[in-house]
Design an enzyme around this catalytic site. Sequence first.
Site, PDB file in Angstrom:
ATOM      1  N   ASP A   1       1.457  -3.942  -7.934  1.00  0.00           N
ATOM      2  CA  ASP A   1       2.064  -4.110  -6.608  1.00  0.00           C
ATOM      3  C   ASP A   1       1.446  -3.067  -5.720  1.00  0.00           C
ATOM      4  OD1 ASP A   1       4.122  -5.882  -7.515  1.00  0.00           O
ATOM      5  OD2 ASP A   1       5.291  -4.145  -8.141  1.00  0.00           O
TER       6      ASP A   1
ATOM      7  N   HIS B   1       4.878   6.262   2.196  1.00  0.00           N
ATOM      8  CA  HIS B   1       5.704   6.833   1.128  1.00  0.00           C
ATOM      9  C   HIS B   1       4.867   7.622   0.139  1.00  0.00           C
ATOM     10  CE1 HIS B   1       4.745   2.831  -0.787  1.00  0.00           C
ATOM     11  NE2 HIS B   1       4.374   3.676  -1.703  1.00  0.00           N
TER      12      HIS B   1
ATOM     13  N   TYR C   1       2.342  10.675 -14.208  1.00  0.00           N
ATOM     14  CA  TYR C   1       1.243   9.877 -14.780  1.00  0.00           C
ATOM     15  C   TYR C   1       0.092   9.732 -13.803  1.00  0.00           C
ATOM     16  CZ  TYR C   1       1.530   5.376 -12.277  1.00  0.00           C
ATOM     17  OH  TYR C   1       1.450   4.389 -11.332  1.00  0.00           O
ATOM     18  N   ARG C   2       0.300  10.178 -12.570  1.00  0.00           N
ATOM     19  CA  ARG C   2      -0.676   9.932 -11.516  1.00  0.00           C
ATOM     20  C   ARG C   2      -0.272  10.809 -10.341  1.00  0.00           C
ATOM     21  NH1 ARG C   2      -1.145   3.645  -9.708  1.00  0.00           N
ATOM     22  NH2 ARG C   2      -2.868   3.756  -8.256  1.00  0.00           N
TER      23      ARG C   2
ATOM     24  N   TYR D   1      -1.149   7.154  -3.178  1.00  0.00           N
ATOM     25  CA  TYR D   1      -1.897   8.094  -4.013  1.00  0.00           C
ATOM     26  C   TYR D   1      -3.222   8.477  -3.353  1.00  0.00           C
ATOM     27  CZ  TYR D   1       1.512   7.103  -7.641  1.00  0.00           C
ATOM     28  OH  TYR D   1       2.673   6.975  -8.351  1.00  0.00           O
TER      29      TYR D   1
END
Length: 521
Positions: free
Chosen positions: A135, A383, A466-467, A76
Amino acid sequence: LSDFERVVGKSWVFTSEDDLALYRDAYSPLWGETDERLAAAAVAPGSVEEVQEIVRIAARRVVPLYPISTGRNLGYGGSAPVLSGSVILDLKRMNRIIEVDEDNAFALVEPGVSYFDLYRYIREKNLRLWIDVPDPGWGSPIGNALEHGGGWTLNPFRDHFGAHCGMEVVLANGDLLRTGMGAIAGSRTWQQNRYGVGPYVDGLFTQSNFGIVTKMGFWLYPQPQAFRSGEILALHRDDVHEFVRITAELANAGIVNSAVMIRSPFLHAGLRDEQTAAVLVETEHGTAGTWDRLARDRGLASWATTVQFYGPPAVIAAQWGHVQERFAAIKQIEFRDGPAYRFPLSQAEAETVPDKSALGIPSLSIFAMGARSENYPSPADGHLSFSPVIPMTGKALLEAHRVFSAAVREWDIEPLGFGAGFCMYPRSFVFLFTLPLSRDGGTNRKARAFFRHLITLAAQHGWGEYRAHPVFMEEVMGVYSFNDHALRRFHQMLKDALDPEGILAAGRYGIWPKHLRNKRV
Ligand code: ADP
């Protein structure tokens, strides 16, 4: 820069290429391309007063700042800014664990405190408290909570923002704010009562750019006596409806109190094969026969989940017993006992238990996902997570599998992870979907185009993320468009009022300062 140096000292202002390389997003979908999001410099204050000074300088000189806690938000954005040329405001040095209260079960920490730090502090002091970890566990409670991150233990602790109590925030004008009971001079309940009085403003500082959080309180879980887990497996496609309904009811009633992930071993094994694809299409038309036959032939369950229980041994045994009674309504349902533990664990046990995050023990083992192995000889360089929120129903879970697996096939994409409804926060699923990234532009270009397609595709079904990764924040926010983007307009109103110079985290979650806004929207 010399103004910043006067505040923090020369050694805490970074401008060299080597130093700035550490603030690149190692998983950037724009890695090495001209529009990769890069910092111009970084400054690392050691105190709240220094943060305030830096902000005042930045406002005076209109320098864009990008605050991070430990900057480990990989997948993110990592430590990189949304707007290239921003100065990273690195809060890692502010790493004091200010207070951990055993009787009232809370912690008050600074942004540089990592999950590992807090875990070790509690262990070393032999406190009977647990934290909940994401995680991986190398990030910070503050950075993770501000991004709406979550973990695996009980509700409410695994919703990291939901489990916070009280904040301290430096505003864009350098002012210092404490929320909730913290606004009382000499407050004695800042970490025990989250609302104080008046409007509740804490949420404004999550996934936003309205302030710099310099302290945050978190409620902790009193160490339970025991843990046990169990696996539940259903054979038939159409069991999904009862399976999810029962899970949701038990979760909403607090009998299943852990995170649950409902996955399909059958679909997971055959995501890219023709037969599985065909039964997914058939799902839309109603018959379950082929699916059930294929799953049976392959010896795979159609649906599975693991439930975890925490508490006194007699209580959790009763919970597991009750769960089995309820699920017995589904024909041919199978139950398997999972690992069980008594606490406290010794140091050696804590280091070797397989499922650390279920026990609130920070770990980095998630990075094994996608790492080099015999079956995976050329691992991804990173990723990208696509994480839409979908209803917690069997119908929605089937539909999401069908819609997204069709997209995977149409675009010829090999996901790193795909499928499963993860009940990270109560009442809804996050659908899990991870795409590999590479250091080569071609792969990433395709991943970006696919990701944008997914955002639109999800929105057509009423699902939103959600993000978001900074590269997609604008598009992700863009589908939250009710009433001609009333929410975005409200965010912009707040931005203009709170940060008129637009110096804080420009562009985060699609919120741009006025002087950059019109160029973009
Ligand atoms: P972690 O410490 O868990 O690695 P990060 O520091 O990467 O988390 O934070 C994630 C994002 O949240 C950052 O990119 C930043 O935009 C925002 N953020 C993190 N810490 C703060 C903070 N203390 N104040 C304001 N925003 C923050």
